[in-house]
Design a protein around this motif. Sequence first.
Motif, PDB file in Angstrom:
ATOM      1  N   MET A   1      -7.887  -8.524  12.172  1.00 33.33           N
ATOM      2  CA  MET A   1      -7.270  -8.303  10.857  1.00 33.33           C
ATOM      3  C   MET A   1      -5.783  -8.574  10.971  1.00 33.33           C
ATOM      4  SD  MET A   1      -9.241  -4.788   9.804  1.00 33.33           S
ATOM      5  CE  MET A   1      -8.579  -4.838   8.151  1.00 33.33           C
ATOM      6  N   ASN A   2      -5.261  -9.416  10.084  1.00 30.59           N
ATOM      7  CA  ASN A   2      -3.889  -9.878  10.268  1.00 30.59           C
ATOM      8  C   ASN A   2      -2.951  -9.433   9.159  1.00 30.59           C
ATOM      9  OD1 ASN A   2      -4.872 -11.419   8.235  1.00 30.59           O
ATOM     10  ND2 ASN A   2      -4.598 -13.404   9.249  1.00 30.59           N
ATOM     11  N   LYS A   3      -3.385  -8.460   8.367  1.00 33.48           N
ATOM     12  CA  LYS A   3      -2.536  -8.009   7.282  1.00 33.48           C
ATOM     13  C   LYS A   3      -1.549  -6.972   7.785  1.00 33.48           C
ATOM     14  CE  LYS A   3      -5.888  -8.792   3.608  1.00 33.48           C
ATOM     15  NZ  LYS A   3      -6.673  -8.170   2.542  1.00 33.48           N
ATOM     16  N   LYS A   4      -0.404  -6.925   7.132  1.00 29.93           N
ATOM     17  CA  LYS A   4       0.601  -5.910   7.433  1.00 29.93           C
ATOM     18  C   LYS A   4       0.466  -4.797   6.396  1.00 29.93           C
ATOM     19  CE  LYS A   4       3.905  -9.152   9.458  1.00 29.93           C
ATOM     20  NZ  LYS A   4       5.269  -9.693   9.383  1.00 29.93           N
ATOM     21  N   TRP A   5       0.680  -3.578   6.852  1.00 28.31           N
ATOM     22  CA  TRP A   5       0.434  -2.444   5.979  1.00 28.31           C
ATOM     23  C   TRP A   5       1.633  -1.514   5.934  1.00 28.31           C
ATOM     24  CZ3 TRP A   5      -4.035  -2.967   3.453  1.00 28.31           C
ATOM     25  CH2 TRP A   5      -4.993  -3.788   4.043  1.00 28.31           C
ATOM     26  N   ILE A   6       1.701  -0.790   4.865  1.00 28.92           N
ATOM     27  CA  ILE A   6       2.684   0.277   4.703  1.00 28.92           C
ATOM     28  C   ILE A   6       1.913   1.535   4.340  1.00 28.92           C
ATOM     29  CG2 ILE A   6       4.598   1.145   3.322  1.00 28.92           C
ATOM     30  CD1 ILE A   6       5.419  -1.724   2.832  1.00 28.92           C
ATOM     31  N   LEU A   7       2.269   2.669   4.931  1.00 29.37           N
ATOM     32  CA  LEU A   7       1.686   3.934   4.551  1.00 29.37           C
ATOM     33  C   LEU A   7       2.599   4.568   3.517  1.00 29.37           C
ATOM     34  CD1 LEU A   7       0.636   5.232   8.032  1.00 29.37           C
ATOM     35  CD2 LEU A   7      -0.831   4.359   6.229  1.00 29.37           C
ATOM     36  N   ALA A   8       1.991   5.001   2.411  1.00 26.08           N
ATOM     37  CA  ALA A   8       2.806   5.571   1.350  1.00 26.08           C
ATOM     38  C   ALA A   8       2.085   6.756   0.747  1.00 26.08           C
ATOM     39  CB  ALA A   8       3.092   4.518   0.270  1.00 26.08           C
ATOM     40  N   SER A   9       2.850   7.589   0.041  1.00 28.06           N
ATOM     41  CA  SER A   9       2.237   8.713  -0.662  1.00 28.06           C
ATOM     42  C   SER A   9       2.692   8.701  -2.113  1.00 28.06           C
ATOM     43  CB  SER A   9       2.618  10.032   0.008  1.00 28.06           C
ATOM     44  OG  SER A   9       4.014  10.163   0.056  1.00 28.06           O
ATOM     45  N   LEU A  10       2.691   7.527  -2.717  1.00 26.60           N
ATOM     46  CA  LEU A  10       3.071   7.412  -4.114  1.00 26.60           C
ATOM     47  C   LEU A  10       2.176   8.319  -4.924  1.00 26.60           C
ATOM     48  CD1 LEU A  10       3.388   3.528  -4.243  1.00 26.60           C
ATOM     49  CD2 LEU A  10       5.169   5.204  -3.790  1.00 26.60           C
ATOM     50  N   SER A  11       2.765   9.094  -5.812  1.00 29.65           N
ATOM     51  CA  SER A  11       1.984  10.114  -6.504  1.00 29.65           C
ATOM     52  C   SER A  11       0.862   9.520  -7.311  1.00 29.65           C
ATOM     53  CB  SER A  11       2.907  10.940  -7.408  1.00 29.65           C
ATOM     54  OG  SER A  11       3.550  10.114  -8.363  1.00 29.65           O
ATOM     55  N   GLY A  12       1.084   8.396  -7.947  1.00 33.38           N
ATOM     56  CA  GLY A  12       0.025   7.799  -8.753  1.00 33.38           C
ATOM     57  C   GLY A  12      -1.164   7.400  -7.921  1.00 33.38           C
ATOM     58  N   ARG A  63      -2.536  10.256   2.694  1.00 36.00           N
ATOM     59  CA  ARG A  63      -1.581   9.223   2.316  1.00 36.00           C
ATOM     60  C   ARG A  63      -2.281   7.868   2.363  1.00 36.00           C
ATOM     61  NH1 ARG A  63       2.441  11.923   6.513  1.00 36.00           N
ATOM     62  NH2 ARG A  63       0.375  12.537   7.219  1.00 36.00           N
ATOM     63  N   PRO A  64      -2.142   7.055   1.317  1.00 34.26           N
ATOM     64  CA  PRO A  64      -2.890   5.793   1.270  1.00 34.26           C
ATOM     65  C   PRO A  64      -2.232   4.696   2.092  1.00 34.26           C
ATOM     66  CG  PRO A  64      -1.583   6.036  -0.705  1.00 34.26           C
ATOM     67  CD  PRO A  64      -1.393   7.307   0.072  1.00 34.26           C
ATOM     68  N   LEU A  65      -3.032   3.770   2.500  1.00 32.58           N
ATOM     69  CA  LEU A  65      -2.576   2.585   3.213  1.00 32.58           C
ATOM     70  C   LEU A  65      -2.461   1.450   2.208  1.00 32.58           C
ATOM     71  CD1 LEU A  65      -2.048   1.899   6.248  1.00 32.58           C
ATOM     72  CD2 LEU A  65      -4.331   0.895   6.283  1.00 32.58           C
ATOM     73  N   ILE A  66      -1.281   0.837   2.118  1.00 28.36           N
ATOM     74  CA  ILE A  66      -1.083  -0.282   1.209  1.00 28.36           C
ATOM     75  C   ILE A  66      -0.471  -1.444   1.973  1.00 28.36           C
ATOM     76  CG2 ILE A  66      -0.836   1.211  -0.803  1.00 28.36           C
ATOM     77  CD1 ILE A  66       2.168   0.819  -0.640  1.00 28.36           C
ATOM     78  N   THR A  67      -0.525  -2.623   1.382  1.00 28.67           N
ATOM     79  CA  THR A  67       0.001  -3.799   2.062  1.00 28.67           C
ATOM     80  C   THR A  67       1.522  -3.779   2.070  1.00 28.67           C
ATOM     81  OG1 THR A  67       0.127  -5.159   0.077  1.00 28.67           O
ATOM     82  CG2 THR A  67      -1.980  -5.100   1.224  1.00 28.67           C
ATOM     83  N   GLU A  68       2.095  -4.614   2.908  1.00 24.84           N
ATOM     84  CA  GLU A  68       3.550  -4.721   2.987  1.00 24.84           C
ATOM     85  C   GLU A  68       4.142  -5.185   1.672  1.00 24.84           C
ATOM     86  OE1 GLU A  68       5.279  -7.717   5.598  1.00 24.84           O
ATOM     87  OE2 GLU A  68       6.444  -6.127   6.537  1.00 24.84           O
ATOM     88  N   GLU A  69       3.333  -5.916   0.886  1.00 28.45           N
ATOM     89  CA  GLU A  69       3.798  -6.389  -0.418  1.00 28.45           C
ATOM     90  C   GLU A  69       3.707  -5.303  -1.489  1.00 28.45           C
ATOM     91  OE1 GLU A  69       1.555  -8.009   1.465  1.00 28.45           O
ATOM     92  OE2 GLU A  69       3.003  -9.447   2.291  1.00 28.45           O
ATOM     93  N   GLY A  70       3.170  -4.127  -1.117  1.00 28.94           N
ATOM     94  CA  GLY A  70       3.089  -3.021  -2.069  1.00 28.94           C
ATOM     95  C   GLY A  70       1.845  -3.035  -2.921  1.00 28.94           C
ATOM     96  N   THR A  71       0.820  -3.774  -2.531  1.00 26.24           N
ATOM     97  CA  THR A  71      -0.412  -3.838  -3.311  1.00 26.24           C
ATOM     98  C   THR A  71      -1.480  -2.942  -2.702  1.00 26.24           C
ATOM     99  OG1 THR A  71      -1.187  -5.764  -2.056  1.00 26.24           O
ATOM    100  CG2 THR A  71       0.043  -6.181  -4.088  1.00 26.24           C
ATOM    101  N   TYR A  72      -2.375  -2.464  -3.560  1.00 26.76           N
ATOM    102  CA  TYR A  72      -3.457  -1.597  -3.146  1.00 26.76           C
ATOM    103  C   TYR A  72      -4.711  -2.427  -2.913  1.00 26.76           C
ATOM    104  CZ  TYR A  72      -6.856   2.207  -3.251  1.00 26.76           C
ATOM    105  OH  TYR A  72      -7.861   3.090  -2.943  1.00 26.76           O
ATOM    106  N   GLU A  73      -5.400  -2.166  -1.805  1.00 22.96           N
ATOM    107  CA  GLU A  73      -6.602  -2.915  -1.477  1.00 22.96           C
ATOM    108  C   GLU A  73      -7.834  -2.128  -1.904  1.00 22.96           C
ATOM    109  OE1 GLU A  73      -7.178  -5.914   0.078  1.00 22.96           O
ATOM    110  OE2 GLU A  73      -5.052  -6.387  -0.018  1.00 22.96           O
ATOM    111  N   PRO A  74      -8.549  -2.575  -2.960  1.00 27.48           N
ATOM    112  CA  PRO A  74      -9.770  -1.869  -3.361  1.00 27.48           C
ATOM    113  C   PRO A  74     -10.879  -2.086  -2.348  1.00 27.48           C
ATOM    114  CG  PRO A  74      -9.512  -3.870  -4.636  1.00 27.48           C
ATOM    115  CD  PRO A  74      -8.272  -3.738  -3.807  1.00 27.48           C
ATOM    116  N   SER A  75     -11.941  -1.312  -2.498  1.00 27.53           N
ATOM    117  CA  SER A  75     -13.072  -1.401  -1.584  1.00 27.53           C
ATOM    118  C   SER A  75     -13.705  -2.787  -1.617  1.00 27.53           C
ATOM    119  CB  SER A  75     -14.124  -0.354  -1.954  1.00 27.53           C
ATOM    120  OG  SER A  75     -15.315  -0.545  -1.229  1.00 27.53           O
ATOM    121  N   GLN A  76     -14.235  -3.204  -0.451  1.00 28.55           N
ATOM    122  CA  GLN A  76     -14.935  -4.482  -0.368  1.00 28.55           C
ATOM    123  C   GLN A  76     -16.230  -4.477  -1.171  1.00 28.55           C
ATOM    124  OE1 GLN A  76     -14.046  -7.519   1.308  1.00 28.55           O
ATOM    125  NE2 GLN A  76     -12.099  -6.441   1.135  1.00 28.55           N
TER     126      GLN A  76
END
Length: 393
Positions: A1-12, A63-76
């Motif tokens: 897996m070659n994606k970069k991720w950011i861990l965030a706790s954005l309230s939404g 805390r959710p895992l999101i991409t470095e670009e700030g996008t949320y990855e829905p389930s496959q």
Amino acid sequence: MNKKWILASLSGLTLFLASCNMLPDPAGTEEQPVEQTDETDGEVAENNDSVVVETRIDDNYYRPLITEEGTYEPSQNRGITRSLNSNVNIKTFEEDLMRLSHKYFSTDNHYFQEGQLLPANLATSWLRRAEPLTEEQIEEGETILGLNPEDNGNQDPESRVPNYLSSILEQDFYIQTDDGIQLAGISIGLSLNSVDYYRNDQQQEQQQEISKEDLLREGQRIGSEIVSRMRQLEGVGTVPIMVGLYEQSTRDNFAGGVYISEGLSENGADSISNWNQVNESRLVFPVEGMQSAEGNSFANFKSKVENFFPNLSGITGVAHYVDDNLVSLQIEIVTQFYGKGEIIAFTQYLNEAANSYLSENLPIEIKVESLNGIESFLKRDAEETEFTTHVFN
């Protein structure tokens, strides 16, 4: 897996993932979280070059895992749970699996992502019935994909072989290591039918009831088989896999289903040898459960509210029990309103009546709805003595 991720706790995102009524382990039976080691094989999914944002709004939320670009990855396999009997089943199927996961994958050091390992086409094929393989398929090394038992050709509910498995849900949990973000656990929810709805050859809708004994037996068989298949997927490796068996409620039940059993596969095991009973139930007040002390309290609250405001279409409550103890109550009131003053007055009275008649030290939500949508909302957590209220414009 070659994606970069950011861990965030954005309230939404956090509220969307965990919802506002996620509960800690109320029965006091929390098991020790699975111990994490560095002895994992090369197949375990890793995400390097990540950034961890430590702030979160509640200790019960991942805390959710999101991409470095700030996008949320829905389930496959997003959307596969839409086949469940009701929206409330869809909600409790997901929320309760996350709550059960707390026992094994702590919210303190694990980060959440919707399932990325099980693709939709494969999950869908697992929901089908098993079919006998032809000699040619056997020679080519093909295997039976469907996890529901083979159809015996009978249409009579007394002799037909039912479909037990109705949906599959995957949730993934990561930890921060010296090498970056690494997959540390997987939770699999299996939705099972207590009633199998089907059409006979004349396209008449039929119902086949399934005993709890049969449901548990088949659910545990399917759960172990899914663990074996998950182990073969790229990125799974030897990470712990928790499987929860969810008994979805019937189409005419508004309370939602509950998990009835769960088990853990550790150290790369391709099955689950020990299953644990989950003792939970959901009752709809005033349809059932009114002989209990909390049912009597609800009856008094309902009577006072109906006397105060005549334009009510109904007051119902969904009571969630864990190990025979009431752990949450969600009340829905349907009414008509003709002005903002009525809404404000009614909401203030609800606040007073709830504090007077409903149980203390109990998470309670009260939602007031009309044809226009939600009019007001009241919430009180277990450790609080006052309700938080909001009247919508």
